[in-house]
Write an enzyme that holds these catalytic residues in place. Sequence first.
Site, PDB file in Angstrom:
ATOM      1  CD  GLU A 123      -7.872  -3.841  -0.782  1.00 49.86           C
ATOM      2  OE1 GLU A 123      -6.795  -3.741  -0.953  1.00 49.86           O
ATOM      3  OE2 GLU A 123      -8.102  -4.870   0.258  1.00 49.86           O
ATOM      4  CG  HIS A 144      -2.029  -1.216   1.178  1.00 50.66           C
ATOM      5  ND1 HIS A 144      -2.536  -1.690   0.018  1.00 50.66           N
ATOM      6  CD2 HIS A 144      -2.738  -1.720   2.035  1.00 50.66           C
ATOM      7  CE1 HIS A 144      -3.342  -2.642   0.209  1.00 50.66           C
ATOM      8  NE2 HIS A 144      -3.473  -2.833   1.400  1.00 50.66           N
ATOM      9  CG  HIS A 187      -7.720  -0.844   2.133  1.00 50.96           C
ATOM     10  ND1 HIS A 187      -8.433  -1.668   3.201  1.00 50.96           N
ATOM     11  CD2 HIS A 187      -6.669  -1.582   1.780  1.00 50.96           C
ATOM     12  CE1 HIS A 187      -7.704  -2.944   3.362  1.00 50.96           C
ATOM     13  NE2 HIS A 187      -6.655  -2.798   2.430  1.00 50.96           N
TER      14      HIS A 187
END
Length: 377
Positions: A341, A136, A206
């Site tokens: 996602e 991420h 997210h």
Amino acid sequence: MKKLLVIAQMLLLGFSSCVIEPEKNNKTNADMEMEKAFTDTLDGKKVQMFRLSNKGGMSVDFSNYGATVLAIQVPNKEGKMENVLLGYDSAKDLFAGKSYFGCIVGRYANRIANGKFSIDGQSFSAPQNNGVNSLHGGVNSIDKQVWDVKQMNDAISFSIKIKDGENGYPGEMNLTVIYSLREDNSLVIDYAATTDKPTLVNVTNHAYFNLTGDPSKTILDHDMMINASKFTPVDSTLIPTGELKEVRGTAFDFTAAKPIGKDIAANEQQLIYGLGYDHNFVFDSKDIKTPAVVVTEKTSGRKMEVFTTEPGVQFYSGNFLDGNEKGRGMAYQYRTGFCLETQHFPDSPNQPSFPTTLLKPGETWKSQTIYRFSTIK
Ligand code: BGC
């Protein structure tokens, strides 16, 4: 006077939904308490809460910290509004959060093997913040920063400048995320990014959903359909092997709706690696009008359809939730929220056969994802 002007402007232009600014009225005490709890200052910048609402009463709350979706209130089959997101109770909790609740992740969402990649023969390293891999976008990435905000009438725009070299990625990137709320209870997310040097881009939201409206319950009884006949199997560190594997005959077959919990405990190596579902599914259709994922929950009657321009989705079944994250009067337990996602595939820069995530100067990366809510009987 200001309020009158805004109302007159809305009437003139016929706006169907509006952003409620923190200082405006027609709010309940609970709304005002929440706004207060989510107002703070970080790095000399003001952190605030914003709300979009539509005529049907659906509302979505945001923070400019991480361009985060804080809450989504949608009706159940009896018309009762409830929040279908896992979230925190204050800005302080949001700052301390470790599970990426509702925020925007990037500039490279998901994993890059060993944090290593190269562009035009030059090697780069992103922080190894998830075992040996980079997850991420690295450490204190855009999910942990205060974004600029522009409020529009039925939308809210968050933008951020990601520095050249930040978290090891080349190129100064200008990233904008626009959330808009439609009258058909769709939350639309439009992404756009540009760069001044060749770089990587893979940005997603997210949010953790629990359509019951009560995240003390698990998500295992939600029915899910994913329009994907293939997924990207992973190694023990959740990096794709490069194969696109048929879901048919495996626990990963969601081509016809089935409960999330039905096969989650099957004795399959991929589920053992993921501790459940934590995998990228490869969509069969790239048409924004075809539902990519459909989730329904019988007790509430809520339905959520996901539409996207992205080629894949990380379906994560909340396997790392363990009661450490708290909010809404509870500690969020194992598998009480799921994420969808929408994204390019994990580790794409090291997998030449995957769709590219390279962004060059002069190009604009664009992506759209829609979460549409309705009810079933
Ligand atoms: C990852 C999970 C991770 C979660 C929260 C998901 O996108 O795939 O492995 O635990 O994010 O960090």
